[in-house]
Design a protein around this motif. Structure first.
Motif, mmCIF file in Angstrom:
data_model
loop_
_atom_site.group_PDB
_atom_site.id
_atom_site.type_symbol
_atom_site.label_atom_id
_atom_site.label_comp_id
_atom_site.label_asym_id
_atom_site.label_seq_id
_atom_site.Cartn_x
_atom_site.Cartn_y
_atom_site.Cartn_z
ATOM 1 N N THR B 47 -50.054 -6.600 36.122
ATOM 2 C CA THR B 47 -49.149 -5.120 35.768
ATOM 3 C C THR B 47 -47.670 -5.306 34.306
ATOM 4 O O THR B 47 -47.429 -6.775 35.930
ATOM 5 C CB THR B 47 -48.619 -4.413 36.811
ATOM 6 O OG1 THR B 47 -49.652 -3.397 37.123
ATOM 7 C CG2 THR B 47 -47.543 -3.177 36.306
ATOM 8 N N LEU B 71 -57.679 6.254 42.777
ATOM 9 C CA LEU B 71 -56.493 6.771 42.186
ATOM 10 C C LEU B 71 -56.917 8.439 41.640
ATOM 11 O O LEU B 71 -55.614 8.476 41.357
ATOM 12 C CB LEU B 71 -56.303 6.239 41.210
ATOM 13 C CG LEU B 71 -55.270 6.296 40.237
ATOM 14 C CD1 LEU B 71 -53.957 6.119 40.749
ATOM 15 C CD2 LEU B 71 -54.503 4.966 39.454
ATOM 16 N N ARG B 72 -57.365 8.215 41.191
ATOM 17 C CA ARG B 72 -58.388 9.482 39.852
ATOM 18 C C ARG B 72 -58.152 11.002 40.754
ATOM 19 O O ARG B 72 -58.170 11.656 40.689
ATOM 20 C CB ARG B 72 -59.372 8.857 39.688
ATOM 21 C CG ARG B 72 -60.289 10.640 38.389
ATOM 22 C CD ARG B 72 -61.020 10.398 37.467
ATOM 23 N NE ARG B 72 -60.940 11.657 36.197
ATOM 24 C CZ ARG B 72 -61.183 12.730 36.667
ATOM 25 N NH1 ARG B 72 -61.573 13.064 37.649
ATOM 26 N NH2 ARG B 72 -61.463 13.307 35.656
ATOM 27 N N LEU B 75 -54.886 11.455 41.626
ATOM 28 C CA LEU B 75 -54.277 12.233 40.424
ATOM 29 C C LEU B 75 -54.559 13.638 40.836
ATOM 30 O O LEU B 75 -54.040 14.938 39.739
ATOM 31 C CB LEU B 75 -53.849 11.359 39.269
ATOM 32 C CG LEU B 75 -53.430 10.158 39.248
ATOM 33 C CD1 LEU B 75 -53.742 8.889 38.299
ATOM 34 C CD2 LEU B 75 -51.956 10.510 39.566
ATOM 35 N N VAL B 123 -56.746 2.563 32.849
ATOM 36 C CA VAL B 123 -55.503 2.818 33.550
ATOM 37 C C VAL B 123 -54.240 2.732 32.475
ATOM 38 O O VAL B 123 -52.978 3.840 32.929
ATOM 39 C CB VAL B 123 -55.381 1.428 34.090
ATOM 40 C CG1 VAL B 123 -53.812 0.986 34.892
ATOM 41 C CG2 VAL B 123 -56.414 0.998 35.389
ATOM 42 N N ILE B 126 -53.097 6.638 32.010
ATOM 43 C CA ILE B 126 -52.514 7.051 32.938
ATOM 44 C C ILE B 126 -50.677 6.229 32.509
ATOM 45 O O ILE B 126 -49.691 7.021 32.853
ATOM 46 C CB ILE B 126 -53.286 6.183 34.338
ATOM 47 C CG1 ILE B 126 -54.305 7.090 34.562
ATOM 48 C CG2 ILE B 126 -52.258 6.744 35.768
ATOM 49 C CD1 ILE B 126 -55.260 6.831 35.729
ATOM 50 N N ALA B 127 -51.300 5.389 32.916
ATOM 51 C CA ALA B 127 -49.691 4.555 32.601
ATOM 52 C C ALA B 127 -48.584 4.780 30.718
ATOM 53 O O ALA B 127 -47.232 5.180 31.045
ATOM 54 C CB ALA B 127 -49.777 2.735 32.519
ATOM 55 N N GLN B 133 -47.286 8.599 34.559
ATOM 56 C CA GLN B 133 -47.179 7.319 35.444
ATOM 57 C C GLN B 133 -46.506 7.218 35.871
ATOM 58 O O GLN B 133 -45.729 5.805 36.660
ATOM 59 C CB GLN B 133 -46.354 6.843 33.345
ATOM 60 C CG GLN B 133 -45.630 7.471 33.074
ATOM 61 C CD GLN B 133 -44.905 7.464 31.876
ATOM 62 O OE1 GLN B 133 -43.383 7.319 31.553
ATOM 63 N NE2 GLN B 133 -45.806 6.697 30.548
ATOM 64 N N SER B 135 -46.347 8.602 39.125
ATOM 65 C CA SER B 135 -46.452 8.715 39.728
ATOM 66 C C SER B 135 -46.794 7.628 41.274
ATOM 67 O O SER B 135 -47.309 6.505 40.793
ATOM 68 C CB SER B 135 -48.098 9.479 40.256
ATOM 69 O OG SER B 135 -49.412 8.258 40.808
ATOM 70 N N LEU B 138 -50.091 5.972 41.024
ATOM 71 C CA LEU B 138 -49.871 4.627 40.661
ATOM 72 C C LEU B 138 -49.828 3.657 41.030
ATOM 73 O O LEU B 138 -50.087 2.625 40.774
ATOM 74 C CB LEU B 138 -49.124 5.379 38.944
ATOM 75 C CG LEU B 138 -49.768 3.787 37.906
ATOM 76 C CD1 LEU B 138 -51.367 3.744 38.216
ATOM 77 C CD2 LEU B 138 -48.888 4.587 37.179
ATOM 78 N N ARG B 139 -48.298 3.524 41.138
ATOM 79 C CA ARG B 139 -47.633 2.338 42.066
ATOM 80 C C ARG B 139 -48.259 1.228 42.783
ATOM 81 O O ARG B 139 -48.250 1.228 42.957
ATOM 82 C CB ARG B 139 -45.974 3.297 42.162
ATOM 83 C CG ARG B 139 -44.845 3.141 40.393
ATOM 84 C CD ARG B 139 -43.360 2.465 41.132
ATOM 85 N NE ARG B 139 -43.202 3.914 42.836
ATOM 86 C CZ ARG B 139 -42.920 5.620 41.698
ATOM 87 N NH1 ARG B 139 -43.246 5.804 40.350
ATOM 88 N NH2 ARG B 139 -42.706 6.115 42.543
#
Lengths: 568, 409
Positions: B47, B71-72, B75, B123, B126-127, B133, B135, B138-139
């Motif tokens: 990242t 992650l998915r 979300l 990814v 999402i970003a 982004q 979320s 995500l972090r």
């Protein structure tokens, strides 16, 4: 646009003819705008096109060069061609020759030839242009059902199919320049048999199979058409053979109306009966009849009347193989043996290549089919998106998809044509496989002739032995042995007859050897020419269609370039 | 992979640098970890960002496939109404049948690269999504150390994960039309919104079309490989023939054989390119449509909940009025319950309406994104085919002068 475009130019200049090498400068793409054709970088106006125009193919029609080819041909004489644009007097794009249009012309040309049997090509296996003086052109057409009235024991009778054999020729042996006769398949079998007898040692094209099973199983129409095609091919091959085309047998077949005047082999039964009478004549030359009929010696032993001869030759061949002593005459010609071995190797390799060629053609066909299906799937998707579009982005996507779909369908069609053409070119391989059968037949003519000679020599030597023994025995009896002396005389008669037969057989053997030799030379030359043409045809074909496909996809790539990421 | 351009990133007031905010992620370096049954592939997730919510300018973590799944799932739970970017399939079983042994082996290396590419795209999508982004999950995904990640991942199973059976049921409800009514079963509660009906039909039919196109694209890849193989075999056979012919003709055959083998290699390369840059994006498109179907199911569930509650509230109101009339002691409790129900109902309605609003926005974004993705895939496809065709044409053309030279000898 794409990196390889320049690469193509660099590569191309390596293959320029020497005339162009001197003033060779690679330009950048500015000059391509001067050419009026498609936006791709393969232009027919290249001055390096001489080979395209000169490539001889089997098909005469290709020789009618399209205008742009002749234009550039004249250009190629002059190392600095006159381009329309002023800036390019010294520079010119060294374009690789474009075969795309040459290919398509040949495709159209072949289409005309495809029609049922009405082909005016010379049927020559070699690539010589049709302007040679002699031609013999044959076509087979118009299958008709006919009744066999003579042999119909059952009511309704025996039906068979006849074909119209049309000949066009300027050879002096024939009476006329264009004529037709009707023949049935049995006649072709007869012709083939007669030719094998008369032309031993020659590479005589093999006749089509009788296909007894297929004739029952297949649809009548399909089978008849298949046979018609096979007959035509066979007769054309005969006409292409420099010696056979002048034969009486072929001539009679082609021009004598009504019943075929070639004598058919007598059936086995009558020959068996004959044999009972002729047996002594064959090799013993009894006082009855006297000299051996020379023409019988010349033919290989068949069944029936030659039964005894068969036995003797069989015994001889066994002696050759298993006996301790070397046979009196062997195949000494080293060159011939080498050639034979090479040909066997060749046959194997050809068979292998032929098989792989079939797989290649199938793979090409498959990829074309799948490309077509993909195109259709996209066509449906395009239609769907267009109908259901709510957003502009959908319409844009549908438009992109449409151009891809169109390109895919086009490419699919090109693959199909490419495959059809490839089959025609690579068919040469199959033909040579067939030709090897003829070669093997000719070689076996030679071996059987040799075997006859060997048998006669053995026969002679055993006869001499018997005479010696009898003479020795007879000399011991005072006053002579009447019976034995008579026997000795008989044997001496036989020896004389056998000597004649032997000379005859040796002459025949030598004749066959000579035929083999000439035919091998002819085969070498023809093979050389045929294969080069095949290779050239194959390569031009592949290159041409690849070019066409490249231009189809280039267009789509151009249209969608907006989606490309930087540095792609 | 590539840096996606940013739109709609909320500029934090505490952002010190004058640079525009960026969040660039890449998934790289697949590595096999562990042995035997326990073995798995790990990926490096790098990242690079200047957003203040993130620690530092660059962070590298190690993640595995199940982390991406986590992650998915998070979300999907939290951002109902948004088409969550799809993940590549879990296993190879069922995706590519009819592979030979040799292909299976090659498929492993191929598969890993394809998956890495797909995860990278996942990814990045999402970003660069203006909502997603931001979320928290995500972090966590991008920054947490491996142990924290593992803890988080194992916690989630069972609580948030919808059982596949439930999801299937929702799908079925959404798809059922006349049949239930005809059978006299209770009619499922559905929105009576003609535009939305049209959208649903579109999504379902789109999937069918796409699946077919993708199937043919995959077959086309195979055909390229097959053609390459037969060219190679053909080349070899021709070379053998050349060896037995000898002299000029032999040389010509040899050259032809060599060219064939060379082109065979090009075909294999092109097959690979086609797989990664054309077939895979089409597969990705199909997955994305699945994701949309998932959101459709969520919307249907939210709608049903909203309707059910509205129904319940109405009944409760009737009850309450009855109680009020009879001046029962239970009135006060009933009033409380009623108020609570009303609050729940309000909540359900809000949730449903948010999903509707988000979906409308998402549809626009989705169509835009797909046009770009598919456009790129088409470009790559055309480029690849053109490159291949040109290579083939060049190779055969270059052979001709040599053939001429040989034949004249």
């Amino acid at each position: 646009m794409m990196g390889y475009e320049n690469q193509g130019h660099e590569e191309a200049h390596l293959y320029a003819t020497p005339a162009e090498m001197e003033s060779l400068v690679l330009t950048d793409n500015d000059d391509s705008s001067h050419h009026q054709s498609q936006p791709n970088h393969h232009h027919p106006l290249s001055s390096s096109l001489p080979f395209a125009a000169q490539i001889p193919t089997d098909d005469d029609h290709l020789l009618a060069s399209p205008s742009f080819l002749t234009h550039s041909q004249s250009q190629s004489q002059n190392p600095i061609p006159n381009h329309s644009s002023s800036s390019s007097s010294f520079k010119f794009i060294l374009e690789p020759p474009s075969y795309a249009d040459a290919v398509f012309r040949s495709f159209d040309g072949d289409h005309i030839n495809e029609t049922n049997g009405h082909d005016s090509s010379s049927g020559d296996l070699s690539s010589s242009p049709p302007s040679t003086v002699e031609y013999l052109s044959i076509s087979v057409s118009d299958p008709q059902k006919e009744q066999d009235l003579a042999n119909s024991l059952v009511s309704g009778g025996n039906t068979y199919v006849t074909y119209l054999i049309t000949t066009r020729t300027n050879l002096p042996d024939f009476n006329g320049s264009e004529f037709s006769v009707r023949r049935r398949f049995k006649d072709v079998v007869t012709l083939s048999d007669r030719l094998s007898e008369s032309y031993r040692g020659f590479f005589i094209p093999i006749r089509p199979d009788k296909n007894v099973v297929e004739s029952q199983v297949m649809q009548k129409q399909e089978f008849v058409e298949q046979r018609r095609v096979a007959l035509e091919k066979y007769l054309r091959r005969l006409a292409a053979h420099p010696v056979i085309r002048r034969s009486d047998e072929l001539r009679s077949f082609l021009e004598v109306d009504g019943r075929l005047p070639l004598v058919r082999n007598t059936d086995v039964a009558s020959r068996m009966l004959d044999g009972a009478v002729k047996l002594p004549r064959q090799l013993f030359g009894e006082s009855v009849g006297g000299a051996v009929d020379v023409s019988e010696v010349v033919q290989p032993a068949k069944g029936g009347r030659d039964l005894l001869r068969l036995f003797k030759e069989l015994k001889q061949s066994v002696t050759n193989d298993w006996g301790g002593a070397k046979p009196p005459v062997v195949e000494e010609d080293k060159e011939f043996l080498e050639k034979k071995e090479k040909l066997q190797d060749f046959e194997q390799q050809i068979s292998n290549v032929s098989q792989q060629a079939e797989s290649l053609v199938k793979a090409q066909q498959d990829i074309g089919e799948t490309m077509g299906q993909l195109g259709l799937a996209f066509v449906k998707l395009t239609k769907f998106e267009t109908e259901e579009a709510v957003y502009e982005t959908q319409r844009v996507r549908a438009a992109d998809m449409k151009s891809v779909a169109t390109a895919a369908v086009k490419a699919s069609r090109l693959y199909r044509e490419l495959t059809a053409q490839t089959v025609k070119h690579l068919d040469k391989l199959h033909e040579y496989l067939g030709a090897m059968l003829a070669v093997n037949q000719a070689f076996s003519d030679r071996s059987s002739a040799l075997l006859t000679v060997q048998t006669l020599l053995s026969e002679l030597s055993s006869l001499h032995l018997r005479i010696e023994k009898l003479e020795a025995a007879s000399s011991k009896i005072f006053g002579g042995d009447r019976a034995r002396i008579r026997k000795i005389d008989e044997l001496k008669e036989t020896v004389r007859a056998t000597e004649d037969a032997k000379s005859c057989a040796i002459r025949e053997y030598e004749r066959i050897k000579e035929n083999n030799k000439n035919e091998l030379e002819r085969l070498d030359k023809e093979r050389h020419d045929d294969f080069f043409n095949m290779l050239k045809g194959f390569v031009v074909n592949q290159a041409g269609y690849a070019e066409k496909m490249a231009s189809v996809w280039d267009m789509v790539a151009e249209e969608t370039i907006g989606y490309a990421k930087d540095g792609s | 992979m590539q840096q996606r351009s940013f739109s709609g990133v909320s500029q934090s007031p505490r952002s010190p640098s004058k640079q525009p905010p960026y969040l660039a992620v890449s998934v790289t370096d697949p590595a096999k970890m562990g042995n035997g049954v326990q073995a798995y592939i790990s990926y490096k997730v790098i990242t690079k960002t200047n957003l203040p919510e993130y620690q530092g300018l660059e962070k590298i973590v190690i993640r595995r496939y199940s982390d991406f799944v986590w992650l998915r799932d998070r979300l999907f739970e939290k951002y109902k109404g948004i088409f969550i970017p799809p993940l590549p399939e879990k296993s190879t079983v069922g995706t590519n049948k009819a592979l030979s042994c040799a292909e299976k082996f090659r498929f492993t290396a191929e598969f890993i690269e394809m998956r890495r590419q797909a995860l990278d795209i996942f990814v990045n999508r999402i970003a660069s999504h203006h909502e997603l982004q931001q979320s928290e999950d995500l972090r966590i995904f991008l920054q947490a150390d491996e142990q924290t990640m593992e803890r988080a991942r194992s916690q989630e199973t069972g609580i948030f994960k919808k059982k596949p059976a439930d999801l299937m049921q929702i799908f079925k409800d959404v798809q059922s039309r006349v049949s239930d009514v005809v059978l006299g079963k209770e009619k499922p509660v559905e929105e009576s919104n003609p535009d939305y009906e049209k959208l649903k039909r579109y999504v379902f039919e789109l999937e069918d079309h796409l699946a077919e196109a993708q199937k043919h694209a995959y077959r086309l890849v195979k055909r390229h490989r097959e053609l390459g193989q037969s060219l190679s075999d053909f080349g070899r056979a021709v070379k053998l023939l050349g060896a037995c012919e000898g002299e000029a003709l032999g040389k010509a055959f040899s050259e032809l054989g060599t060219k064939s083998e060379m082109l065979s290699v090009k075909l294999q390369k092109e097959a690979q390119h086609l797989l990664m840059n054309f077939e895979e994006p089409l597969k990705d498109y199909v997955r994305a449509v699945h994701s949309v179907k998932g959101t459709i199911a969520e919307r249907a569930a939210a709608f049903r909940q909203h309707c059910d509650l509205a129904e319940t509230i109405k009944l409760k109101e009737i009850d309450l009025n009855k109680l009020r009339l009879t001046r029962s002691e239970r009135t006060v409790d009933a009033e409380h319950e009623y108020e609570e129900l009303k609050a729940d109902g309000e909540e359900a309605r809000r949730r449903f309406e948010m999903i509707v609003r988000l979906m409308n926005e998402e549809m626009v974004r989705f169509q835009e994104e797909k046009t770009l993705d598919v456009g790129l895939a088409f470009h790559e496809f055309a480029k690849g085919q053109s490159r291949l065709a040109n290579a083939i044409a060049d190779a055969w053309r270059s052979l001709l002068p040599k053939l001429e030279a040989c034949s004249s000898s």
